[in-house]
Design an enzyme around this catalytic site. Structure first.
Site, PDB file in Angstrom:
ATOM      1  N   TRP A 182      62.416  21.723  17.833  1.00  0.00           N
ATOM      2  CA  TRP A 182      61.757  22.852  18.504  1.00  0.00           C
ATOM      3  C   TRP A 182      60.787  22.285  19.554  1.00  0.00           C
ATOM      4  O   TRP A 182      60.008  21.382  19.252  1.00  0.00           O
ATOM      5  CB  TRP A 182      61.013  23.684  17.457  1.00  0.00           C
ATOM      6  CG  TRP A 182      60.246  24.851  18.012  1.00  0.00           C
ATOM      7  CD1 TRP A 182      60.691  25.788  18.888  1.00  0.00           C
ATOM      8  CD2 TRP A 182      58.883  25.201  17.696  1.00  0.00           C
ATOM      9  NE1 TRP A 182      59.704  26.715  19.135  1.00  0.00           N
ATOM     10  CE2 TRP A 182      58.577  26.369  18.425  1.00  0.00           C
ATOM     11  CE3 TRP A 182      57.903  24.651  16.879  1.00  0.00           C
ATOM     12  CZ2 TRP A 182      57.342  26.997  18.351  1.00  0.00           C
ATOM     13  CZ3 TRP A 182      56.668  25.274  16.794  1.00  0.00           C
ATOM     14  CH2 TRP A 182      56.389  26.431  17.524  1.00  0.00           C
ATOM     15  N   ASP A 263      58.671  22.056   7.970  1.00  0.00           N
ATOM     16  CA  ASP A 263      58.478  23.245   8.781  1.00  0.00           C
ATOM     17  C   ASP A 263      59.497  24.266   8.282  1.00  0.00           C
ATOM     18  O   ASP A 263      60.705  24.048   8.385  1.00  0.00           O
ATOM     19  CB  ASP A 263      58.724  22.905  10.260  1.00  0.00           C
ATOM     20  CG  ASP A 263      58.517  24.117  11.171  1.00  0.00           C
ATOM     21  OD1 ASP A 263      58.296  25.225  10.641  1.00  0.00           O
ATOM     22  OD2 ASP A 263      58.590  23.952  12.401  1.00  0.00           O
ATOM     23  N   LYS A 299      60.113  35.342  11.322  1.00  0.00           N
ATOM     24  CA  LYS A 299      61.536  35.739  11.338  1.00  0.00           C
ATOM     25  C   LYS A 299      61.930  36.469  10.061  1.00  0.00           C
ATOM     26  O   LYS A 299      62.562  37.513  10.118  1.00  0.00           O
ATOM     27  CB  LYS A 299      62.439  34.522  11.495  1.00  0.00           C
ATOM     28  CG  LYS A 299      61.865  33.391  12.296  1.00  0.00           C
ATOM     29  CD  LYS A 299      62.050  33.589  13.776  1.00  0.00           C
ATOM     30  CE  LYS A 299      61.164  32.607  14.506  1.00  0.00           C
ATOM     31  NZ  LYS A 299      61.653  32.142  15.741  1.00  0.00           N
TER      32      LYS A 299
HETATM   33  N1  PGU Z   1      58.948  26.105  13.798  1.00  0.00           N
HETATM   34  C1  PGU Z   1      60.179  26.311  14.254  1.00  0.00           C
HETATM   35  C2  PGU Z   1      61.257  25.363  13.864  1.00  0.00           C
HETATM   36  C3  PGU Z   1      60.455  27.416  15.083  1.00  0.00           C
HETATM   37  O1  PGU Z   1      61.683  27.599  15.518  1.00  0.00           O
HETATM   38  C4  PGU Z   1      59.413  28.286  15.434  1.00  0.00           C
HETATM   39  C5  PGU Z   1      59.643  29.462  16.338  1.00  0.00           C
HETATM   40  C6  PGU Z   1      58.138  28.033  14.907  1.00  0.00           C
HETATM   41  C7  PGU Z   1      57.939  26.928  14.089  1.00  0.00           C
HETATM   42  C8  PGU Z   1      56.941  28.884  15.206  1.00  0.00           C
HETATM   43  O2  PGU Z   1      57.056  30.163  14.830  1.00  0.00           O
HETATM   44  P1  PGU Z   1      55.824  31.142  14.693  1.00  0.00           P
HETATM   45  O3  PGU Z   1      56.163  32.302  15.539  1.00  0.00           O
HETATM   46  O4  PGU Z   1      54.597  30.426  15.142  1.00  0.00           O
HETATM   47  O5  PGU Z   1      55.777  31.454  13.244  1.00  0.00           O
HETATM   48  N2  PGU Z   1      60.595  29.296  17.334  1.00  0.00           N
HETATM   49  C9  PGU Z   1      61.218  30.406  17.996  1.00  0.00           C
HETATM   50  C10 PGU Z   1      60.229  31.433  18.536  1.00  0.00           C
HETATM   51  C11 PGU Z   1      59.740  31.270  19.915  1.00  0.00           C
HETATM   52  C12 PGU Z   1      58.791  30.104  20.055  1.00  0.00           C
HETATM   53  O6  PGU Z   1      59.223  29.104  20.625  1.00  0.00           O
HETATM   54  O7  PGU Z   1      57.642  30.202  19.563  1.00  0.00           O
HETATM   55  C13 PGU Z   1      62.204  29.869  19.007  1.00  0.00           C
HETATM   56  O8  PGU Z   1      62.807  30.667  19.720  1.00  0.00           O
HETATM   57  O9  PGU Z   1      62.459  28.655  19.028  1.00  0.00           O
END
Ligand code: PGU
Length: 466
Positions: A182, A263, A299
Site C-alpha cells: 500500500w 496490518d 472496509k
Molecule cells: N492498510 C492497507 C493495506 C490499506 O489498504 C489501507 C487503505 C489502510 C491500511 C488504511 O485504511 P484506513 O482507511 O486508514 O483504515 N487503503 C485503501 C483506501 C484508500 C487509501 O489509500 O487510504 C486503498 O484504496 O488502498
C-alpha cells in the site's frame, strides 16, 4: 504615499521608504517581550499583500486518493472509479450497512449517551472487542492480559501510532515492507522515524507470490528488524501466502527474532469469514511471541469516514503490556489527545456478544447484530468474488490476448491486473476508467453494468500495445 506604492519600489531607498510608510500607517510593529525587550517583528510578505507561503511548491495528488479527485472532475457519463478501495453496491452506490444503521439508531435513542472526551486510549469496550475479533475469543494472550490495545484513527492512525511507539522504544529502526505494498506504508513509517526497507513479495511473471524471494530477504534482515505483514488480502496484489507458507514465514521470523507488525485492513473481505482471515495473525500470537497489530473497520464495517481502528501490541507479559500502554498514551496525547467516540461506539455495539449470558434478551439482540454483520460482510465479499468471475468471463469472451486467470485467483478487494502505466492512462483517456497507475483495480467498484465497458477497455489497451 500609500503602502502599495512604497512596496513597488525595488531600490534600496525605496525599500527604506516602504518600511517608513509601514510604520507610519500601522503604527510601531515592534513588540515588547516578556522580559521587557523590544522585539523587531520583521514584517512578513503576507502582512502587506503577498503570501508568506508564496514559495510553497504545488504538491502532487496522492497516488490513490488523487484518482478520485480526477474522477470527480470528469464530466463523462461513462466514467468508472476503480481507484480507491471502497465498496460499492451493484448499483454503483456507497453502502452503509444495515447493522451500522441499527447501531446508530440505538445510540441515538439511548439517553445516557454523552459526548464527553474518551480516555486517551479510547473506548474500553471497543478495545477489548477489537482484540477479541482479530486474536480470537479463546486467545491466550488476551486471557493472560498480555495485549495492550488503544483505539486509533482507523488503520492509518493505528500504523502511525505503532510506528511512533517503535521509533521511541524499540532498539531496531529497520522496518521491512513487502514490494509492492500500500503506497502510504513507506510514508507513514518514514515520517515516524523508522528506516524503510523492502522484501520481495510479488512475482510479475507468475502474478503470484515470490515465496523464495520473500524467505531469502527476511533471512537477510538484521536480527530484531520489524517486518510489516498484510494479515490478509494483500494490497495491491491480492496475493496471500498459503497457511503452510505462513507457517514457514512464522518459523523464520521467530528464529531470527524479527518483530511482526500486522496490518489488518480487510478482515472478512478475503474469504468472507472473519476467523479464516485472521488465521495468519493467530498463528503468530499462538506461539507466545510478541507482535503489533493495526486494525481498520473502514472496509469490513464500511466505516471509512468514521476513522475507527485499533492498535494492539501483544506483549510477553501482563506487566510489560501495562507499561507499553502507558507509553502509547504519551504518543497519542500530543498527536490528537484522544480518539473520536461515534465510530467506536458503533463498532462496540455490533461486536458485543451474548455468549456471556444468553438469558438477557437485550444481549441476544446485540448478538443478532454481530450475526447480521457477518452476513452483510459475506455478501460484500461474495459480490466482489462474482465480479472477478464476470470480468474474467468477459475477457475470455473477447479473446483478449494473455492469461487472465489471476483475476479469479487473486483475493480481496483488488486485482493487480498487470496492465502498465501507458495502458492505464490510455484506459483513463479513452474509456474514462480511473485506476491507480500500477494497474490495480478495485473489484468492489465494479458492477454487472460496468464490466463490459472495463473489458472493452482492457481489450483495447492490450491490443494497442501488443
Ligand atoms: N492498510 C492497507 C493495506 C490499506 O489498504 C489501507 C487503505 C489502510 C491500511 C488504511 O485504511 P484506513 O482507511 O486508514 O483504515 N487503503 C485503501 C483506501 C484508500 C487509501 O489509500 O487510504 C486503498 O484504496 O488502498
Amino acid at each position: 504615499m500609500g503602502i502599495e506604492n512604497a512596496r513597488d519600489q525595488s531600490s534600496s531607498p525605496g525599500r527604506r521608504l516602504a518600511t517608513l510608510a509601514r510604520h507610519l500607517s500601522v503604527g510601531d510593529t515592534s513588540l515588547i517581550s516578556s522580559r521587557g525587550e523590544a522585539i523587531d517583528t520583521a514584517p512578513t510578505a503576507g502582512f502587506h499583500g503577498g503570501s508568506v507561503f508564496a514559495n510553497v511548491a504545488q504538491a502532487p495528488e496522492d497516488p490513490i486518493l488523487g484518482v478520485t479527485v480526477a474522477y470527480n472532475k470528469d464530466p463523462s457519463p461513462m466514467k468508472v472509479n476503480l481507484g480507491v478501495g471502497a465498496y460499492r453496491t451493484e448499483e454503483g452506490k456507497p453502502l452503509v450497512l444495515n447493522v451500522v444503521k441499527k447501531a446508530e439508531k440505538m445510540l441515538l435513542n439511548n439517553p445516557s449517551r454523552v459526548k464527553e472526551y474518551l480516555p486517551i486510549t479510547g473506548l474500553a469496550d471497543f478495545n477489548k472487542l477489537s482484540a477479541k475479533l482479530i486474536f480470537g475469543a479463546d486467545s491466550r494472550a488476551i486471557q493472560e492480559n498480555r495485549v495492550a490495545t488503544v483505539q486509533c484513527l482507523s488503520g492509518t492512525g493505528s500504523l502511525r501510532v505503532g510506528a511512533e511507539f517503535l521509533a521511541r522504544h524499540y532498539n531496531e529502526r529497520a522496518i521491512f515492507i513487502p514490494q509492492p505494498t500500500w503506497g502510504n506504508h513507506p510514508k507513514v513509517f518514514t515520517l515516524a522515524g523508522l528506516s524503510v526497507k523492502t522484501y520481495r513479495y510479488y512475482d510479475p511473471k507468475t502474478r503470484g507470490l515470490n515465496f523464495q524471494g520473500l524467505l531469502e530477504d527476511l533471512n537477510m534482515a538484521p536480527s530484531g528488524a520489524i517486518v510489516l505483514l498484510h494479515a490478509c488480502a494483500h494490497n495491491p496484489t491480492g496475493v496471500d501466502p498459503t497457511l503452510d507458507q505462513w507457517e514457514q514465514i512464522r518459523r523464520l521470523m521467530r528464529s531470527k527474532s524479527l518483530l511482526p507488525f500486522f496490518d489488518s485492513a480487510y478482515q472478512g473481505f478475503a474469504s468472507g469469514n472473519l476467523d479464516a482471515d485472521a488465521q495468519s495473525v493467530r498463528m503468530f500470537v499462538a506461539d507466545g511471541g510478541e507482535c503489533l497489530m493495526a486494525q481498520s473497520y473502514a472496509k469490513n464495517m464500511g466505516l471509512y469516514g468514521e476513522r475507527v481502528g485499533a492498535l494492539s501490541i501483544v506483549c510477553e507479559s501482563a506487566d510489560v503490556a501495562v507499561k507499553v500502554e502507558s507509553q502509547l498514551k504519551l504518543v497519542i496525547r500530543p498527536m490528537y489527545s484522544n480518539p473520536p467516540i461515534h465510530g467506536a461506539s458503533i463498532v462496540a455495539t455490533i461486536l458485543k456478544d451474548s455468549s456471556v449470558d444468553k438469558a438477557y434478551v437485550f444481549l441476544c439482540f446485540l448478538r443478532e447484530m454481530y450475526h447480521e454483520w457477518t452476513i452483510e460482510l459475506k455478501a460484500m465479499a461474495n459480490r466482489i468474488i462474482s465480479m472477478r468471475q464476470q470480468l474474467f468471463n468477459a475477457l475470455s469472451a473477447r479473446g483478449t490476448p494473455g492469461d487472465w486467470s489471476h483475476i479469479i485467483k487473486q483475493i480481496g478487494m483488488f486485482t493487480f491486473t498487470g496492465l502498465n502505466k501507458e495502458q492505464v492512462s490510455f484506459m483513463t483517456r479513452e474509456y474514462h476508467i480511473y485506476m491507480t497507475s500500477d494497474g490495480r483495480i478495485s473489484m468492489a467498484g465494479l458492477n454487472t453494468k460496468t464490466i463490459p465497458h472495463l473489458a472493452d477497455a482492457i481489450h483495447a489497451a492490450v491490443n494497442r500495445t501488443k
